[in-house]
Design an enzyme around this catalytic site. Sequence first.
Site, mmCIF file in Angstrom:
data_model
loop_
_atom_site.group_PDB
_atom_site.id
_atom_site.type_symbol
_atom_site.label_atom_id
_atom_site.label_comp_id
_atom_site.label_asym_id
_atom_site.label_seq_id
_atom_site.Cartn_x
_atom_site.Cartn_y
_atom_site.Cartn_z
ATOM 1 C CD GLN A 40 -15.595 12.452 3.214
ATOM 2 O OE1 GLN A 40 -15.759 11.627 4.113
ATOM 3 N NE2 GLN A 40 -15.651 13.750 3.430
ATOM 4 C CE LYS B 26 -15.873 11.417 7.879
ATOM 5 N NZ LYS B 26 -16.630 11.928 6.717
ATOM 6 C CG ASP C 159 -22.396 11.502 6.543
ATOM 7 O OD1 ASP C 159 -21.753 11.736 7.587
ATOM 8 O OD2 ASP C 159 -21.851 11.224 5.458
#
Length: 333
Positions: free
Chosen positions: A115, A71, A138
């Site tokens: 994460q 990412k 997200d």
Amino acid sequence: MIMQSAKDSRSETTEGIGRAQLLDGAVIAAQIKREVALEVARLRADREIQPCLAAVRVGDDAASAVYVRNKIRACEEVGIRSEHHALPASTSATELLKLIASLNGRDDVDGILVQLPLPGGIAEDQVIDAIDPLKDIDGFHPVTVGRLSMGMPTFVPCTPAGIIELLDRYQISIAGTNACVVGRSQIVGRPMAQLLLQRDATVTICHSKTRDLASVTRQADLLVVAMGRPGFIGREHIRPGATVVDVGMNRITDEATARLLFGTEADKRLEVISKRGYTLVGDVNPAEAFEVAGYLTPVPGGVGLLTVAMLMRNTVKAAKLRRGERKVMSDEL
Ligand code: NDP
């Protein structure tokens, strides 16, 4: 940018009926990243805005480290500024929540991603809930999920959003189809089903308690599989000619399984295992699906790359919203 129609390219590239055309996630992800890079360059030139993503990782999970690294690398490619907060496994929930509060409060941070999975002892729901919904790139915050389920513009979780982009850019129609999603997780299955419903598919959601799974999945023109079960979906689950999107990302390490799943490709995969210690397989049996499906996403090279590209797009969207570049949250960049 529109891809060549899937139907046209299939007739050119496959040897005959019963051989799926592979849907190339790498090509589409590269297209999306190019578009994002252009938009970032415009924002910098016109408004002196450089979007910024803050990635938070807790503990030493090797797969999580790879995902975050990918990412961050994608941010560099498209011109997004990034910060990587790598915290030790001993981090307490209170310390993590404090970091999130500080990132929420910083004007120069546009998007926050934590994460998952987090080490045991930290409640993921509590952490996700702490992220400012305006920085929820997200798309996991309850406010975001609620907006999506109401069909309101919002941040769409990156994996399902990437799948819709892939289908659209290959001109595979969604409206009116029988779509089946196997898996009902918050990050893939449920939002996927919502998006397909919004696009006028007739949607069935399957899960571990579904009776006679194959009889349900065989009805699907469009089958999206997100189970976390290596090579589970076989010939008997797939309607001939169906579009099969394989979200699964599972590591296999042994020769017997590789031979079983990869057919004529097995030797190549065995080389990968001997070099790297594992090879990736989806939730779909690739050799069997290739024989039955009309279109198929490969693993690797399918959905995974799109997820990262859509994260970049969500970060730019967040930057524009927060800095008054746009008034409403739409799907466009
Ligand atoms: P979860 O474990 O959260 O969910 C799995 C789902 O599959 C559950 O809903 C479960 O049902 C269902 N399921 C499990 N076994 C069966 C079965 N035998 N029959 C029917 N349904 C079943 O997984 P995720 O959604 O997080 O991930 C799924 C896969 O996708 C994983 O391989 C993951 O690595 C991959 N992934 C890939 C991404 C990418 O970018 N390519 C991004 C995110 C995930 P129940 O709810 O009843 O337990």
